[in-house]
Design a protein around this motif. Structure first.
Motif, PDB file in Angstrom:
ATOM      1  N   VAL A 246      98.732  -5.674  55.289  1.00  0.00           N
ATOM      2  CA  VAL A 246      98.675  -5.032  53.976  1.00  0.00           C
ATOM      3  C   VAL A 246      98.685  -3.530  54.182  1.00  0.00           C
ATOM      4  N   PHE A 247      99.566  -2.834  53.472  1.00  0.00           N
ATOM      5  CA  PHE A 247      99.502  -1.381  53.410  1.00  0.00           C
ATOM      6  C   PHE A 247      99.108  -1.009  51.992  1.00  0.00           C
ATOM      7  N   ALA A 248      97.910  -0.448  51.832  1.00  0.00           N
ATOM      8  CA  ALA A 248      97.399  -0.022  50.530  1.00  0.00           C
ATOM      9  C   ALA A 248      97.469   1.489  50.429  1.00  0.00           C
ATOM     10  N   HIS A 249      98.002   1.987  49.325  1.00  0.00           N
ATOM     11  CA  HIS A 249      98.152   3.427  49.147  1.00  0.00           C
ATOM     12  C   HIS A 249      96.826   4.161  48.978  1.00  0.00           C
ATOM     13  N   ASN A 250      95.731   3.424  48.779  1.00  0.00           N
ATOM     14  CA  ASN A 250      94.412   4.070  48.820  1.00  0.00           C
ATOM     15  C   ASN A 250      93.344   3.060  49.222  1.00  0.00           C
ATOM     16  N   MET A 253      92.193   0.117  46.564  1.00  0.00           N
ATOM     17  CA  MET A 253      93.047  -1.069  46.502  1.00  0.00           C
ATOM     18  C   MET A 253      92.874  -1.925  47.752  1.00  0.00           C
ATOM     19  N   GLY A 254      92.691  -1.274  48.893  1.00  0.00           N
ATOM     20  CA  GLY A 254      92.435  -2.018  50.119  1.00  0.00           C
ATOM     21  C   GLY A 254      91.133  -2.799  50.045  1.00  0.00           C
ATOM     22  N   LEU A 255      90.107  -2.198  49.428  1.00  0.00           N
ATOM     23  CA  LEU A 255      88.830  -2.893  49.261  1.00  0.00           C
ATOM     24  C   LEU A 255      88.974  -4.076  48.315  1.00  0.00           C
ATOM     25  N   GLY A 256      89.807  -3.916  47.286  1.00  0.00           N
ATOM     26  CA  GLY A 256      90.088  -5.044  46.407  1.00  0.00           C
ATOM     27  C   GLY A 256      90.815  -6.158  47.140  1.00  0.00           C
ATOM     28  N   ALA A 257      91.731  -5.773  48.034  1.00  0.00           N
ATOM     29  CA  ALA A 257      92.448  -6.774  48.833  1.00  0.00           C
ATOM     30  C   ALA A 257      91.491  -7.547  49.727  1.00  0.00           C
ATOM     31  N   ILE A 258      90.490  -6.849  50.272  1.00  0.00           N
ATOM     32  CA  ILE A 258      89.486  -7.521  51.106  1.00  0.00           C
ATOM     33  C   ILE A 258      88.798  -8.635  50.317  1.00  0.00           C
ATOM     34  N   GLU A 259      88.433  -8.335  49.074  1.00  0.00           N
ATOM     35  CA  GLU A 259      87.768  -9.334  48.243  1.00  0.00           C
ATOM     36  C   GLU A 259      88.667 -10.555  48.037  1.00  0.00           C
ATOM     37  N   ASP A 271      92.763 -12.051  60.224  1.00  0.00           N
ATOM     38  CA  ASP A 271      93.861 -12.904  59.764  1.00  0.00           C
ATOM     39  C   ASP A 271      94.955 -12.081  59.092  1.00  0.00           C
ATOM     40  N   ILE A 272      94.534 -11.104  58.329  1.00  0.00           N
ATOM     41  CA  ILE A 272      95.462 -10.173  57.681  1.00  0.00           C
ATOM     42  C   ILE A 272      94.987  -8.761  57.995  1.00  0.00           C
ATOM     43  N   LYS A 273      95.827  -7.983  58.655  1.00  0.00           N
ATOM     44  CA  LYS A 273      95.487  -6.599  58.993  1.00  0.00           C
ATOM     45  C   LYS A 273      95.643  -5.714  57.755  1.00  0.00           C
ATOM     46  N   ILE A 274      94.860  -4.638  57.692  1.00  0.00           N
ATOM     47  CA  ILE A 274      94.886  -3.760  56.521  1.00  0.00           C
ATOM     48  C   ILE A 274      94.921  -2.300  56.961  1.00  0.00           C
ATOM     49  N   ILE A 292      88.945  -3.337  57.612  1.00  0.00           N
ATOM     50  CA  ILE A 292      90.141  -2.500  57.559  1.00  0.00           C
ATOM     51  C   ILE A 292      90.440  -2.096  58.994  1.00  0.00           C
ATOM     52  N   ASN A 293      91.703  -1.942  59.333  1.00  0.00           N
ATOM     53  CA  ASN A 293      92.079  -1.663  60.719  1.00  0.00           C
ATOM     54  C   ASN A 293      92.406  -0.200  60.993  1.00  0.00           C
ATOM     55  N   TYR A 294      92.839   0.537  59.967  1.00  0.00           N
ATOM     56  CA  TYR A 294      93.216   1.942  60.188  1.00  0.00           C
ATOM     57  C   TYR A 294      93.226   2.653  58.840  1.00  0.00           C
ATOM     58  N   ILE A 295      92.715   3.896  58.831  1.00  0.00           N
ATOM     59  CA  ILE A 295      92.703   4.694  57.605  1.00  0.00           C
ATOM     60  C   ILE A 295      93.201   6.098  57.912  1.00  0.00           C
TER      61      ILE A 295
END
Length: 344
Positions: A246-250, A253-259, A271-274, A292-295
């Motif tokens: 997953v590439f989240a522009h902020n 949204m990445g935190l929402g993807a985690i949920e 399982d899914i990198k972010i 999250i893997n990288y910010i």
């Protein structure tokens, strides 16, 4: 635009100039454009009318309060444009509505403010109102986001290089996952906004020629709820096993993807990198926790620079058209080293 790079606090000393012998009066007014009540603080210096005239009235049109980054940005602006620093700030948050934001700027013009600062919701549609400000001889400073209007219609801009942020994120993705078949989904920022456009372009250029494939890309409007909702749709369409990255522009949204990933019974970060952009506290904590893997950082503390530009422009000093604040990037180990000391 000519680029000049600033460190985060390079202009803080200038922007923190105070006015001696001040008294204040605080009242509440209603913004005609939104119907919202706004607390305004008027500062009067003890030296009488001449000293009181030195107070700079600034209208600040913020995008809204869609994320932790935006809240930190607003706090930075309000602190810099404080009565102690010689300002009266009229604040409006547009709830990410471009029409409401333009209406707020027109209201600032009608009030006869000394200067206007705008964090534009979107890039387009600003020509007319910026021309109105120019005709009223009210200088405009842009912060954070940019516009597509002629550069002649605003005095300067201070913010981040969104495309470079996308490139940094994409280069890390290419290094980590570019040699293996990788199915990626994207959580885009607000459609038509400068960070969404530029981060997408930068990331795409960095992963070109790799084995990373973008299988879907939709807007989550820079919000946590938006990121969660879009990610739920991705999981429904492709399954957990059909998404690698997953590439989240902020961060939000990445935190929402985690949920959404956790609700589907999968492990975010494994399982899914972010990969996300912002580096606000909640995002950095998720990075430390391995979710999250990288910010890539997007520094929200732009208030001092914006306030300094307003003072310089009103004093007739020459300023550059663009000032870029440099960003950092963090993996898990780097985040763990700095999270306790970060101011946002």
């Amino acid at each position: 635009m000519k680029k000049r790079f600033l460190s985060t606090f390079a202009l803080a000393g200038v922007a923190a100039l105070t006015m001696a012998g001040c008294t204040t009066e605080t009242g509440t007014t209603t913004d005609d454009s939104t119907g919202e009540s706004t607390e305004e603080t008027t500062t009067e210096a003890g030296g009488g009318d001449e000293a009181a005239s030195d107070v700079i009235t600034v209208g600040f049109a913020q995008t809204g309060a869609e994320s932790g980054w935006r809240s930190a940005n607003t706090e930075s602006m309000q602190a810099a444009f404080s009565e102690e620093n010689g300002f009266e700030l009229i604040f409006n948050a547009a709830d990410n509505d471009p029409a409401a934001q333009i209406s707020a700027v027109r209201n600032f013009i009608n009030q006869g403010v000394d200067a206007i600062v705008i964090a534009p919701v979107v890039e387009d549609g600003w020509d007319d109102v910026l021309q109105e400000a120019a005709s009223a001889e009210i200088p405009v400073i842009l912060e954070d986001r940019t516009v597509s209007a002629s550069e002649d219609l605003y005095s300067s801009w201070v913010g981040l290089d969104f495309e470079a942020e996308g490139v940094k994120a994409g280069e890390w993705a290419a290094e980590q996952y570019g040699d293996t078949e990788t199915k990626m989904v994207v959580l885009e920022g607000t459609t038509g906004s400068a960070p969404a456009n530029d981060r997408a372009a930068g990331f795409s250029s960095a992963i070109e020629g790799t084995m990373i494939e973008t299988i879907d890309s939709q807007t989550g409007d820079f919000t946590r709820d938006g990121g969660k909702s879009v990610m739920e749709g991705y999981i429904a369409n492709y399954g957990v096993d059909g998404i690698d990255l997953v590439f989240a522009h902020n961060d939000d949204m990445g935190l929402g993807a985690i949920e959404a990933i956790e609700a589907a019974g999968a492990v975010p970060g494994e399982d899914i990198k972010i990969i996300t952009i912002d580096a606000v506290k909640d995002g950095m904590q998720a990075l430390v926790d391995g979710k999250i893997n990288y910010i890539v950082e997007c520094n929200p503390l732009l208030g001092d620079q914006a306030a300094d530009l307003v003072k310089k422009v009103l004093a007739g000093e020459e300023v550059d058209k663009a000032y870029y604040v440099e960003d950092q990037a963090f993996d898990q180990a780097a985040a763990a080293e700095v999270i306790d000391s970060r101011p946002y």
